[in-house]
Write a protein that holds these residues in place. Sequence first.
Motif, PDB file in Angstrom:
ATOM      1  N   LYS A  43      -6.349  19.550  -3.376  1.00 26.05           N
ATOM      2  CA  LYS A  43      -5.486  18.861  -4.327  1.00 26.05           C
ATOM      3  C   LYS A  43      -5.922  17.407  -4.507  1.00 26.05           C
ATOM      4  O   LYS A  43      -6.742  16.867  -3.754  1.00 26.05           O
ATOM      5  N   THR A  44      -5.360  16.741  -5.521  1.00 30.85           N
ATOM      6  CA  THR A  44      -5.657  15.342  -5.811  1.00 30.85           C
ATOM      7  C   THR A  44      -4.712  14.439  -5.025  1.00 30.85           C
ATOM      8  O   THR A  44      -3.519  14.730  -4.900  1.00 30.85           O
ATOM      9  N   ALA A  45      -5.247  13.343  -4.496  1.00 33.00           N
ATOM     10  CA  ALA A  45      -4.437  12.363  -3.756  1.00 33.00           C
ATOM     11  C   ALA A  45      -4.765  10.965  -4.277  1.00 33.00           C
ATOM     12  O   ALA A  45      -5.936  10.602  -4.400  1.00 33.00           O
ATOM     13  N   SER A  46      -3.716  10.175  -4.592  1.00 32.37           N
ATOM     14  CA  SER A  46      -3.896   8.815  -5.108  1.00 32.37           C
ATOM     15  C   SER A  46      -3.301   7.809  -4.132  1.00 32.37           C
ATOM     16  O   SER A  46      -2.134   7.937  -3.737  1.00 32.37           O
ATOM     17  N   LEU A  47      -4.111   6.818  -3.747  1.00 34.05           N
ATOM     18  CA  LEU A  47      -3.682   5.751  -2.851  1.00 34.05           C
ATOM     19  C   LEU A  47      -3.726   4.442  -3.640  1.00 34.05           C
ATOM     20  O   LEU A  47      -4.689   4.189  -4.385  1.00 34.05           O
ATOM     21  N   CYS A  62       0.838  -1.202   0.000  1.00 37.22           N
ATOM     22  CA  CYS A  62       0.000   0.000   0.000  1.00 37.22           C
ATOM     23  C   CYS A  62       0.871   1.249   0.000  1.00 37.22           C
ATOM     24  O   CYS A  62       1.874   1.312   0.711  1.00 37.22           O
ATOM     25  N   THR A  63       0.477   2.236  -0.788  1.00 35.99           N
ATOM     26  CA  THR A  63       1.153   3.532  -0.825  1.00 35.99           C
ATOM     27  C   THR A  63       0.121   4.618  -0.534  1.00 35.99           C
ATOM     28  O   THR A  63      -0.889   4.719  -1.229  1.00 35.99           O
ATOM     29  N   VAL A  64       0.403   5.403   0.507  1.00 33.39           N
ATOM     30  CA  VAL A  64      -0.500   6.464   0.945  1.00 33.39           C
ATOM     31  C   VAL A  64       0.324   7.741   1.125  1.00 33.39           C
ATOM     32  O   VAL A  64       1.335   7.724   1.835  1.00 33.39           O
ATOM     33  N   PRO A  65      -0.062   8.862   0.481  1.00 37.47           N
ATOM     34  CA  PRO A  65       0.681  10.118   0.680  1.00 37.47           C
ATOM     35  C   PRO A  65       0.572  10.585   2.124  1.00 37.47           C
ATOM     36  O   PRO A  65      -0.497  10.493   2.739  1.00 37.47           O
TER      37      PRO A  65
END
Length: 300
Positions: free
Chosen positions: A144-148, A134-137
Motif C-alpha cells: 500500500k501507499t504511505a505518506s509521511l 511530523c505525521t507518520v502512519p
Amino acid sequence: MALRRPALLLLLPLLGYRLLAVELTSSNTKPVVQEFQSVELSCIIKSTVTLDPRIEWKKIRDGETSYVFFDNKMQGDFATRAEILSRTSLVIKNTTRMDTATYRCEVAAPSDTKTIDEINIQLTVQVKPMTPRCTVPKAVPVGKTASLHCHENEGYPKSTYSWYRNSEPLSPDTKSNAKFQNSSYTLNPTTGTLVFHAVHKGDTGRYSCIATNDAGFAKCEEQEMEVYDLNIGGIIGGVLVVLAVLVLITLGICCAYRRGYFANSKESGESYKTPAKPDGVNYIRTDDEGDFRHKSSFVI
C-alpha cells in the motif's frame, strides 16, 4: 605644454563638481544577521564640504516607509534598541524577524553643489527553524501507499527537510544510491513530504525529520511505522464465519415461526368468555354435570 592646458581647464569644472558633491558609500549593502543579535548598517560619507549635514534613516518593508532616525533621534521601537555610530551608520540591537527590510540612509548637505545623496542597505534577519510537526502512519499493509509529512513555518529563510529511518538519512535520489535502489519512495526536500508508493517489510522502522536553514536546524521526535502482511486467508475465513452465523440466525427464525413461538399473544393467551345469553334462555349449573345445562322456557 600649451596643448595640455586647455584639457586641464576643461577637467577643472568636473573635478570641482565632485569635490562639492556629497557622496555616500557602504562597507556592506547586504548584511545578514541571526535573530536577537546586533548588526551595523554601514553608511559612510565619502565626500562633502558641509560641516554638519542632516542624517536620516528610513525603513522600507512591504511597500511602506517609516522613519528610523529623524530630527536627530530614534523613532518608534528603535528608540530603545538602536543608535547612530560614527556619525552616519546605524546599529540595531536585539534584531527580530520584523527587522528584515530595506533601510535607506539619506544625507542632506546644503553647502555642496549636489545637496542630497542616499544609499540603500538590504538587511536580512535569519530565524532558526522551530521543531517541525511530523505525521507518520503507525501501521501500513504491504504493497500500500504511505505518506509521511514534515513542516514548520517559523524559520527564515524557508527550511529544507531531510528524513531519517532508524537514525540513518534517506537519500532524496534513490537511483544514485545503491542502498535505496529497491525502495519505492519519493522525498521532496522543499515540502518535507516522504511518499512510499508500495511499502514492503524493509520500510518498517523509526522515522524522524530535520528542518534546516542558514540559521540552524530542528528535529522532530522519532515515530514508529510498522509494515505488516495482509492475511488474505484470514479475511476470507472471517467472511465465511459471518455468513454462516447469518444463515443459522435465519434458519432459527424460520423454525420459530413454524412452531408458533412468534404467534399473537392475544390469540394464544385469550381466556374463554361465556357466550351471551339469548332472550328466553336460562342456564342452570348442576353438581353432577359440572357444567351448564340448557333449559328452555317459552313465554307466551
